[in-house]
Design a protein around this motif. Structure first.
Motif, short mmCIF file in Angstrom:
data_model
loop_
_atom_site.label_atom_id
_atom_site.label_comp_id
_atom_site.label_asym_id
_atom_site.label_seq_id
_atom_site.Cartn_x
_atom_site.Cartn_y
_atom_site.Cartn_z
N GLU A 44 -29.94 -38.33 111.35
CA GLU A 44 -30.40 -39.37 110.42
C GLU A 44 -29.36 -39.65 109.34
OE1 GLU A 44 -33.24 -41.34 110.35
OE2 GLU A 44 -33.46 -40.61 112.39
N HIS A 45 -28.21 -39.00 109.44
CA HIS A 45 -27.09 -39.21 108.50
C HIS A 45 -27.50 -38.98 107.04
CE1 HIS A 45 -25.05 -40.69 112.01
NE2 HIS A 45 -26.00 -41.57 112.19
N ILE A 46 -28.39 -38.02 106.85
CA ILE A 46 -28.78 -37.66 105.48
C ILE A 46 -27.63 -36.87 104.86
CG2 ILE A 46 -30.45 -36.37 104.07
CD1 ILE A 46 -32.45 -36.76 106.45
N GLN A 47 -27.27 -37.23 103.65
CA GLN A 47 -26.18 -36.50 102.96
C GLN A 47 -26.78 -35.22 102.36
OE1 GLN A 47 -22.81 -37.41 103.06
NE2 GLN A 47 -23.74 -38.65 104.65
N ILE A 48 -27.07 -34.30 103.27
CA ILE A 48 -27.80 -33.08 102.90
C ILE A 48 -27.09 -32.32 101.77
CG2 ILE A 48 -28.65 -30.84 103.76
CD1 ILE A 48 -28.65 -32.09 106.59
N THR A 49 -25.81 -32.14 101.93
CA THR A 49 -25.08 -31.30 100.97
C THR A 49 -24.83 -32.05 99.66
OG1 THR A 49 -23.85 -30.72 102.98
CG2 THR A 49 -23.27 -29.54 100.98
N ASP A 50 -24.22 -33.23 99.76
CA ASP A 50 -23.81 -33.92 98.52
C ASP A 50 -24.99 -34.44 97.72
OD1 ASP A 50 -21.39 -33.37 99.58
OD2 ASP A 50 -20.55 -35.36 99.36
N ASN A 51 -26.00 -34.99 98.41
CA ASN A 51 -27.11 -35.60 97.67
C ASN A 51 -28.29 -34.67 97.46
OD1 ASN A 51 -25.57 -37.86 97.66
ND2 ASN A 51 -26.75 -39.00 99.16
N GLY A 52 -28.38 -33.59 98.25
CA GLY A 52 -29.53 -32.68 98.13
C GLY A 52 -29.16 -31.32 97.55
N ILE A 53 -28.30 -30.59 98.26
CA ILE A 53 -28.05 -29.19 97.88
C ILE A 53 -27.23 -29.08 96.59
CG2 ILE A 53 -27.01 -27.01 98.63
CD1 ILE A 53 -27.73 -27.76 101.51
N ILE A 54 -26.18 -29.89 96.47
CA ILE A 54 -25.34 -29.77 95.26
C ILE A 54 -26.14 -30.09 93.99
CG2 ILE A 54 -23.30 -30.72 94.07
CD1 ILE A 54 -21.91 -30.76 96.83
N PRO A 55 -26.93 -31.18 93.96
CA PRO A 55 -27.75 -31.41 92.74
C PRO A 55 -28.73 -30.27 92.46
CG PRO A 55 -27.62 -33.42 94.03
CD PRO A 55 -26.99 -32.35 94.87
N LEU A 56 -29.27 -29.64 93.50
CA LEU A 56 -30.18 -28.50 93.26
C LEU A 56 -29.41 -27.32 92.66
CD1 LEU A 56 -32.59 -28.35 96.36
CD2 LEU A 56 -33.00 -29.37 94.12
N LYS A 57 -28.22 -27.09 93.18
CA LYS A 57 -27.38 -26.00 92.64
C LYS A 57 -27.04 -26.28 91.17
CE LYS A 57 -24.80 -24.19 96.64
NZ LYS A 57 -24.49 -22.85 96.16
N GLU A 58 -26.79 -27.56 90.85
CA GLU A 58 -26.48 -27.92 89.46
C GLU A 58 -27.67 -27.64 88.55
OE1 GLU A 58 -23.16 -31.41 90.36
OE2 GLU A 58 -25.22 -32.00 89.91
N VAL A 99 -29.85 -25.30 88.97
CA VAL A 99 -29.90 -23.84 88.78
C VAL A 99 -28.85 -23.42 87.74
CG1 VAL A 99 -29.44 -21.63 89.91
CG2 VAL A 99 -30.83 -23.36 91.07
N VAL A 100 -27.66 -23.99 87.84
CA VAL A 100 -26.59 -23.65 86.88
C VAL A 100 -27.02 -24.06 85.47
CG1 VAL A 100 -24.23 -24.21 86.16
CG2 VAL A 100 -24.72 -23.72 88.56
N ASP A 101 -27.58 -25.27 85.33
CA ASP A 101 -28.04 -25.74 84.02
C ASP A 101 -29.06 -24.77 83.43
OD1 ASP A 101 -26.50 -27.94 84.39
OD2 ASP A 101 -28.14 -29.37 84.61
N ARG A 102 -30.00 -24.33 84.26
CA ARG A 102 -31.09 -23.48 83.80
C ARG A 102 -30.60 -22.09 83.40
NH1 ARG A 102 -36.53 -22.93 85.21
NH2 ARG A 102 -36.47 -25.19 85.06
N TYR A 103 -29.76 -21.52 84.26
CA TYR A 103 -29.40 -20.11 84.06
C TYR A 103 -28.13 -19.91 83.25
CZ TYR A 103 -33.22 -18.73 86.95
OH TYR A 103 -34.49 -18.54 87.42
N TYR A 104 -27.25 -20.91 83.28
CA TYR A 104 -25.96 -20.70 82.62
C TYR A 104 -25.74 -21.68 81.48
CZ TYR A 104 -25.72 -18.06 86.86
OH TYR A 104 -26.04 -17.19 87.86
N ASP A 105 -26.63 -22.70 81.34
CA ASP A 105 -26.51 -23.63 80.22
C ASP A 105 -27.92 -24.03 79.78
OD1 ASP A 105 -25.82 -25.42 78.30
OD2 ASP A 105 -24.40 -26.56 79.53
N PRO A 106 -28.70 -23.08 79.23
CA PRO A 106 -30.10 -23.36 78.92
C PRO A 106 -30.29 -24.44 77.86
CG PRO A 106 -29.44 -21.17 78.14
CD PRO A 106 -28.32 -21.71 78.96
#
Ligand code: SF4
Ligand code: SF4
Ligand code: FES
Length: 249
Positions: free
Chosen positions: A212-226, A228-235
């Motif tokens: 389905e050509h979903i941009q799984i990594t760039d549009n889904g996983i990377i924003p989720l990782k960001e 997590v970083v915001d929450r745990y490393y930049d509260p």
């Protein structure tokens, strides 16, 4: 019409091996058509799962010449005439029989994800969303649950970390909920602690195989990782965003 050679994995939970078949192939056929012809004429007990034959049900996933693909969308004319086509079941999930694997683990992961929790309606009883926010999550809803991305992900396939990582299909399910403009549930801690976001090292193999050509990594996983970083490393940044989102809701 031409003769084509196929090597198809035959076996069950006990083990198995490749069996060679030669069959007639006509112009316009896809790999699933050829498997059905072999099933009809030479191997009536060959197990293969399929439903729509239109690339929309996600049932006919298998590995074709080593690549996870939908067999109903893989045209025979992609392969040079004398090439033997090797077909085997998805490696990441246990085999039931021949080309059919048990994908039940995926449904278990889906059940673990906290469901959609919409905010209260506006005073006039309506929900309002920005069109760009709707479009952002629409991409993720194209998923047909073929699990080709789960099959290719090395965290699940090679490291077998099904105990720690839900895999790319469920990272985009999480993204579709987390980025939904009406959703109020907070899944960030679970994304880090229970769903294993840190195990993904952004190789993008999942994105490459998605039909389905979903941009799984760039549009889904990377924003989720960001998140997590915001929450745990930049509260502080996380708090500012949370307040801003509430104010603009
Ligand atoms: S980008 Fe992440 S989820 Fe996708 S295949 Fe690579 S490790 Fe797996
Ligand atoms: S994200 Fe793409 S590859 Fe993964 S299950 Fe959905 S449709 Fe298949
Ligand atoms: S049979 Fe439905 S996607 Fe191939």
């Amino acid at each position: 019409m031409s003769k084509r050679k196929f090597r198809i994995w035959r076996g069950n939970t006990e083990g198995g091996n490749f069996v060679e078949y030669t069959t007639d192939v006509e112009p316009g056929m896809v790999v699933l058509d050829v498997i059905h012809r072999i099933q009809a004429r030479q191997a009536t007990d060959l197990a293969v799962r399929w439903n729509c034959k239109a690339g929309k049900c996600g049932s006919c996933s298998m590995e074709i010449n080593g690549r996870p693909r939908l067999s109903c969308m893989t045209r025979m004319n992609e392969f040079v005439p004398d090439m033997t086509i090797t077909v085997q079941p998805l490696k990441t999930f246990p085999v039931i029989k021949d080309l059919v694997v048990d994908v039940a683990w995926n449904y278990e992961q889906n059940k673990r994800i906290p469901p959609f929790k919409p905010r209260a309606k506006d005073a006039d009883g309506q929900y309002r969303m920005m069109q760009r926010d709707v479009e952002r999550v629409q991409e993720f809803r194209k998923c047909i649950e073929c699990y080709l991305c789960q099959d290719v992900c090395h965290v699940l396939r090679d490291q077998n970390r099904k105990d720690r990582f839900v895999g790319p299909r469920f990272m985009i399910r999480l993204a579709s909920l987390e980025m939904h403009p009406l959703d109020t549930a907070d899944r960030t801690t679970k994304i880090k602690e229970e769903f294993g976001s840190s195990l993904c090292n952004i190789t993008r193999c999942c994105t490459e195989v998605c039909p389905e050509h979903i941009q799984i990594t760039d549009n889904g996983i990377i924003p989720l990782k960001e998140r997590v970083v915001d929450r745990y490393y930049d509260p502080i940044l996380w708090l500012v965003r949370k307040i801003f989102r509430r104010a603009s809701a």
